[in-house]
Scaffold this motif. Structure first.
Motif, PDB file in Angstrom:
ATOM      1  N   SER A  30      22.591 -13.040 -63.827  1.00  0.00           N
ATOM      2  CA  SER A  30      22.023 -11.787 -64.025  1.00  0.00           C
ATOM      3  C   SER A  30      20.595 -12.393 -64.668  1.00  0.00           C
ATOM      4  CB  SER A  30      22.666 -10.475 -64.618  1.00  0.00           C
ATOM      5  OG  SER A  30      23.444 -10.001 -63.885  1.00  0.00           O
ATOM      6  N   VAL A  31      20.779 -13.150 -65.707  1.00  0.00           N
ATOM      7  CA  VAL A  31      19.795 -13.513 -66.477  1.00  0.00           C
ATOM      8  C   VAL A  31      18.681 -14.423 -65.588  1.00  0.00           C
ATOM      9  CG1 VAL A  31      19.091 -15.249 -68.560  1.00  0.00           C
ATOM     10  CG2 VAL A  31      20.941 -13.379 -68.650  1.00  0.00           C
ATOM     11  N   ALA A  32      19.307 -15.292 -64.857  1.00  0.00           N
ATOM     12  CA  ALA A  32      18.658 -16.034 -63.881  1.00  0.00           C
ATOM     13  C   ALA A  32      17.687 -15.159 -62.644  1.00  0.00           C
ATOM     14  CB  ALA A  32      19.504 -17.189 -63.177  1.00  0.00           C
ATOM     15  N   SER A  33      18.545 -14.063 -62.729  1.00  0.00           N
ATOM     16  CA  SER A  33      17.576 -13.086 -61.890  1.00  0.00           C
ATOM     17  C   SER A  33      16.548 -12.450 -62.417  1.00  0.00           C
ATOM     18  CB  SER A  33      18.716 -12.032 -61.295  1.00  0.00           C
ATOM     19  OG  SER A  33      19.731 -12.751 -60.326  1.00  0.00           O
ATOM     20  N   VAL A  34      16.702 -12.223 -63.542  1.00  0.00           N
ATOM     21  CA  VAL A  34      15.407 -11.423 -64.494  1.00  0.00           C
ATOM     22  C   VAL A  34      14.416 -12.381 -64.742  1.00  0.00           C
ATOM     23  CG1 VAL A  34      14.916 -10.875 -66.830  1.00  0.00           C
ATOM     24  CG2 VAL A  34      16.983  -9.996 -65.852  1.00  0.00           C
ATOM     25  N   LEU A 173      26.994  -1.864 -62.979  1.00  0.00           N
ATOM     26  CA  LEU A 173      26.094  -1.680 -62.073  1.00  0.00           C
ATOM     27  C   LEU A 173      24.802  -2.382 -62.556  1.00  0.00           C
ATOM     28  CD1 LEU A 173      26.245   2.402 -61.643  1.00  0.00           C
ATOM     29  CD2 LEU A 173      26.490   0.226 -59.731  1.00  0.00           C
ATOM     30  N   LEU A 174      24.514  -2.404 -63.749  1.00  0.00           N
ATOM     31  CA  LEU A 174      23.315  -3.087 -64.224  1.00  0.00           C
ATOM     32  C   LEU A 174      23.495  -4.602 -63.562  1.00  0.00           C
ATOM     33  CD1 LEU A 174      22.725  -1.658 -67.696  1.00  0.00           C
ATOM     34  CD2 LEU A 174      21.138  -1.525 -65.778  1.00  0.00           C
ATOM     35  N   LEU A 175      24.383  -5.124 -63.973  1.00  0.00           N
ATOM     36  CA  LEU A 175      24.572  -6.532 -63.476  1.00  0.00           C
ATOM     37  C   LEU A 175      24.440  -6.705 -62.095  1.00  0.00           C
ATOM     38  CD1 LEU A 175      27.473  -7.795 -66.047  1.00  0.00           C
ATOM     39  CD2 LEU A 175      24.964  -8.359 -66.350  1.00  0.00           C
ATOM     40  N   ASP A 176      25.093  -5.710 -61.159  1.00  0.00           N
ATOM     41  CA  ASP A 176      25.069  -5.925 -59.877  1.00  0.00           C
ATOM     42  C   ASP A 176      23.557  -5.771 -59.315  1.00  0.00           C
ATOM     43  OD1 ASP A 176      27.604  -6.178 -59.648  1.00  0.00           O
ATOM     44  OD2 ASP A 176      28.046  -4.042 -59.121  1.00  0.00           O
ATOM     45  N   VAL A 177      22.826  -4.878 -59.947  1.00  0.00           N
ATOM     46  CA  VAL A 177      21.253  -4.243 -59.512  1.00  0.00           C
ATOM     47  C   VAL A 177      20.323  -5.619 -59.943  1.00  0.00           C
ATOM     48  CG1 VAL A 177      19.317  -3.206 -60.113  1.00  0.00           C
ATOM     49  CG2 VAL A 177      21.501  -2.017 -59.849  1.00  0.00           C
ATOM     50  N   THR A 180      21.050  -8.303 -57.242  1.00  0.00           N
ATOM     51  CA  THR A 180      20.326  -7.829 -55.950  1.00  0.00           C
ATOM     52  C   THR A 180      19.100  -8.160 -56.136  1.00  0.00           C
ATOM     53  OG1 THR A 180      22.094  -6.302 -55.711  1.00  0.00           O
ATOM     54  CG2 THR A 180      20.143  -6.056 -54.251  1.00  0.00           C
ATOM     55  N   ILE A 181      18.345  -8.143 -57.206  1.00  0.00           N
ATOM     56  CA  ILE A 181      16.680  -8.324 -57.335  1.00  0.00           C
ATOM     57  C   ILE A 181      16.687  -9.818 -57.090  1.00  0.00           C
ATOM     58  CG2 ILE A 181      14.715  -8.432 -58.976  1.00  0.00           C
ATOM     59  CD1 ILE A 181      15.558  -5.777 -57.668  1.00  0.00           C
ATOM     60  N   GLN A 267      17.268  -5.240 -40.192  1.00  0.00           N
ATOM     61  CA  GLN A 267      17.865  -6.440 -40.181  1.00  0.00           C
ATOM     62  C   GLN A 267      17.739  -7.022 -41.784  1.00  0.00           C
ATOM     63  OE1 GLN A 267      15.897 -10.082 -38.385  1.00  0.00           O
ATOM     64  NE2 GLN A 267      17.886 -10.404 -37.556  1.00  0.00           N
ATOM     65  N   ASP A 268      16.629  -6.684 -42.512  1.00  0.00           N
ATOM     66  CA  ASP A 268      16.556  -7.148 -43.848  1.00  0.00           C
ATOM     67  C   ASP A 268      17.706  -6.123 -44.753  1.00  0.00           C
ATOM     68  OD1 ASP A 268      14.806  -8.833 -43.356  1.00  0.00           O
ATOM     69  OD2 ASP A 268      13.122  -7.788 -43.947  1.00  0.00           O
ATOM     70  N   PHE A 269      17.583  -4.793 -44.234  1.00  0.00           N
ATOM     71  CA  PHE A 269      18.607  -3.652 -45.111  1.00  0.00           C
ATOM     72  C   PHE A 269      19.967  -4.275 -44.610  1.00  0.00           C
ATOM     73  CE2 PHE A 269      21.034   0.204 -44.506  1.00  0.00           C
ATOM     74  CZ  PHE A 269      20.666   0.711 -45.748  1.00  0.00           C
ATOM     75  N   GLY A 270      20.231  -4.641 -43.579  1.00  0.00           N
ATOM     76  CA  GLY A 270      21.725  -4.909 -43.416  1.00  0.00           C
ATOM     77  C   GLY A 270      22.297  -6.307 -44.081  1.00  0.00           C
ATOM     78  N   ILE A 271      21.450  -7.461 -44.307  1.00  0.00           N
ATOM     79  CA  ILE A 271      21.629  -8.530 -44.824  1.00  0.00           C
ATOM     80  C   ILE A 271      21.937  -8.281 -46.401  1.00  0.00           C
ATOM     81  CG2 ILE A 271      20.456 -10.625 -45.669  1.00  0.00           C
ATOM     82  CD1 ILE A 271      19.172 -10.932 -42.783  1.00  0.00           C
ATOM     83  N   VAL A 272      21.001  -7.429 -46.886  1.00  0.00           N
ATOM     84  CA  VAL A 272      21.127  -7.116 -48.317  1.00  0.00           C
ATOM     85  C   VAL A 272      22.374  -6.406 -48.588  1.00  0.00           C
ATOM     86  CG1 VAL A 272      20.183  -5.815 -50.501  1.00  0.00           C
ATOM     87  CG2 VAL A 272      18.798  -7.020 -48.864  1.00  0.00           C
ATOM     88  N   LEU A 273      22.797  -5.375 -47.527  1.00  0.00           N
ATOM     89  CA  LEU A 273      23.971  -4.644 -47.781  1.00  0.00           C
ATOM     90  C   LEU A 273      25.124  -5.326 -47.753  1.00  0.00           C
ATOM     91  CD1 LEU A 273      23.762  -1.071 -46.038  1.00  0.00           C
ATOM     92  CD2 LEU A 273      23.316  -1.584 -48.393  1.00  0.00           C
ATOM     93  N   ILE A 274      25.269  -6.629 -46.651  1.00  0.00           N
ATOM     94  CA  ILE A 274      26.348  -7.452 -46.606  1.00  0.00           C
ATOM     95  C   ILE A 274      26.546  -8.146 -47.992  1.00  0.00           C
ATOM     96  CG2 ILE A 274      27.146  -9.583 -45.457  1.00  0.00           C
ATOM     97  CD1 ILE A 274      25.947  -8.602 -43.111  1.00  0.00           C
ATOM     98  N   PHE A 275      25.243  -8.678 -48.621  1.00  0.00           N
ATOM     99  CA  PHE A 275      25.326  -9.265 -50.103  1.00  0.00           C
ATOM    100  C   PHE A 275      26.157  -8.218 -50.940  1.00  0.00           C
ATOM    101  CE2 PHE A 275      23.286  -9.681 -54.196  1.00  0.00           C
ATOM    102  CZ  PHE A 275      23.736 -10.917 -54.697  1.00  0.00           C
TER     103      PHE A 275
END
Length: 317
Positions: A30-34, A173-177, A180-181, A267-275
Motif C-alpha cells: 500500500s505504501v508503494a502504491s501511494v 478497505l483502505l489498504l485494498d483501495v 488497486t490504485i 476489458q480493463d474493467f474485467g481485468i481490474v475486477l479479477i485483481f
C-alpha cells in the motif's frame, strides 16, 4: 444437484500464524502504491484528463502509418492510434484542444470528416469529447463517491457489529483501495469513470466477504465462550473457507469473458475486477482477521482466556 467442495470439510488451517507477515506485506504494497500514485502517476483517461476519443471501424484492416500521417497533418497535437479487438477496430486519442467544449467538438468533427474522406466506408462507432471543466468535475465527483461509499460501509459495519469489526473492515478497505490504485499505475490501465465503477465494485465485494466471515466470528463468540480469540478466528475462517472460495471462483468465471472479449472499456474493467477478487479474498483472511485479533484480544474476550470448550447451550440472541 451438484455440491462442489473446493477444500475438505473441517479444515484446521492456522491462518493467524501468518498474521504479522500478511499485514506487513499489505502495508508495504500500500505504501508503494501511494508512492506510485505520485510518481509516475495514474494514466488518466479522457473522463479526468479531458480530450477526445474516437472509436472507428475501417472496411478492411486499418493502415496505421497512413492514418497516423493523415490525422497528424490536422495540427490537433499528438495523435495516438490503438488497435483493439479486430485489425479493423481503431481507437483514436487526441489531447484536449485549447478552448471550450465547442473546440473539442470541432476537432472531433474534423477527425470524423478526415476518416470519411481518406478511408471511405469507415464507421465511427463512438465519439467522446470532454473539456477541462467537465473533466475536473467528474474527477471530484468520482473521488467523492469513493469517500462516501467508505463512510457508509463504516457506519453499516459499526452498527451491525462491535466497533472493532468496523475498524478492521475499513482499514482493510483502505489498504485494498490503495493497492488497486497501485495496480492501475503498474499496468498503465486508464483511470477513468469505469475505474471508479471498478473500485466501487471491489469495495462492495470486499465488504460483503468480510461481513460473512465476521458474522461467523460473532456467532462463535457466543457459542465458544471460553475459546481464545486467536483460535476462534481461525475456526471461523475455516468454517467459511468453502463459501469464500466458492463465491470468488463463481465471480471470477463470470468476469473472465469481460476481460477477454469485453472490448476496450469493459476489458480493463474485467481485468481490474479479477485483481480485486484475489485482493478481497486474501485480505479477508490475512488482513481483516488479524486486525480484529489485535483490536479485540482484550475487549471481545474479557479476562484470561481458557481452553476451548463449546458452550452447553445454544447461543443466546
Amino acid at each position: 444437484m451438484f455440491h462442489l467442495r473446493l477444500v475438505p470439510d473441517n479444515t484446521r488451517i492456522a491462518f493467524m500464524k501468518g498474521r504479522h507477515a500478511g499485514i506487513l506485506l499489505s502495508i508495504v504494497l500500500s505504501v508503494a502504491s501511494v508512492f506510485l500514485y505520485f510518481y509516475p502517476g495514474l494514466n488518466y483517461g479522457i473522463d479526468f484528463a479531458g480530450g477526445i476519443v474516437i472509436e472507428a471501424r475501417t472496411p478492411q484492416a486499418a493502415n496505421f502509418p497512413e492514418l497516423r500521417h493523415k490525422l497528424g497533418a490536422l495540427n490537433l497535437g499528438p495523435v495516438a492510434l490503438q488497435e483493439f479487438g479486430s485489425p479493423q477496430d481503431v481507437l483514436i486519442r487526441l489531447e484536449r484542444q485549447p478552448g471550450d467544449d465547442a473546440a473539442q467538438q470541432k476537432a472531433a468533427d474534423l477527425v470524423r470528416a478526415t476518416l470519411a474522406k481518406e478511408v471511405p466506408g469507415t464507421v465511427v462507432r463512438r465519439v467522446e469529447a470532454v473539456g477541462a471543466s467537465v473533466s475536473g468535475e467528474l474527477f471530484y465527483n468520482g473521488m467523492l463517491a469513493l469517500g462516501l461509499a467508505m463512510v457508509a460501509m463504516l457506519v453499516y459495519i459499526w452498527f451491525r457489529f462491535e466497533w472493532q469489526f468496523g475498524a478492521g473492515a475499513v482499514v482493510t478497505l483502505l489498504l485494498d483501495v490503495t493497492k488497486t490504485i497501485g495496480f492501475y499505475v503498474v499496468t498503465d490501465i486508464q483511470f477513468n469513470l469505469v475505474a471508479i465503477a471498478a473500485i466501487l465494485t471491489i469495495m462492495g465485494y470486499s465488504i460483503n466477504d468480510k461481513v460473512v466471515v465476521y458474522d461467523r466470528m460473532r456467532e462463535n463468540l457466543r457459542i465458544y465462550k471460553k475459546m481464545p480469540l486467536r483460535e476462534l478466528i481461525d475456526l471461523s475462517i475455516n468454517e467459511t473457507l468453502n463459501r469464500t472460495l466458492g463465491t470468488s471462483l463463481s465471480t471470477l468465471l463470470s468476469i473472465l469473458p469481460l476481460a477477454i472479449f469485453g472490448g476496450e472499456a469493459l476489458q480493463d474493467f474485467g481485468i481490474v475486477l479479477i485483481f480485486g477478487i484475489f485482493l478481497a479474498t486474501s485480505s479477508s483472511i490475512f488482513i481483516a482477521a488479524p486486525i480484529l485479533l489485535f483490536l479485540g484480544e482484550n475487549r471481545l474476550r474479557r479476562g484470561q482466556p481458557e481452553a476451548a470448550q463449546p458452550a452447553a447451550t445454544s447461543a443466546a440472541p
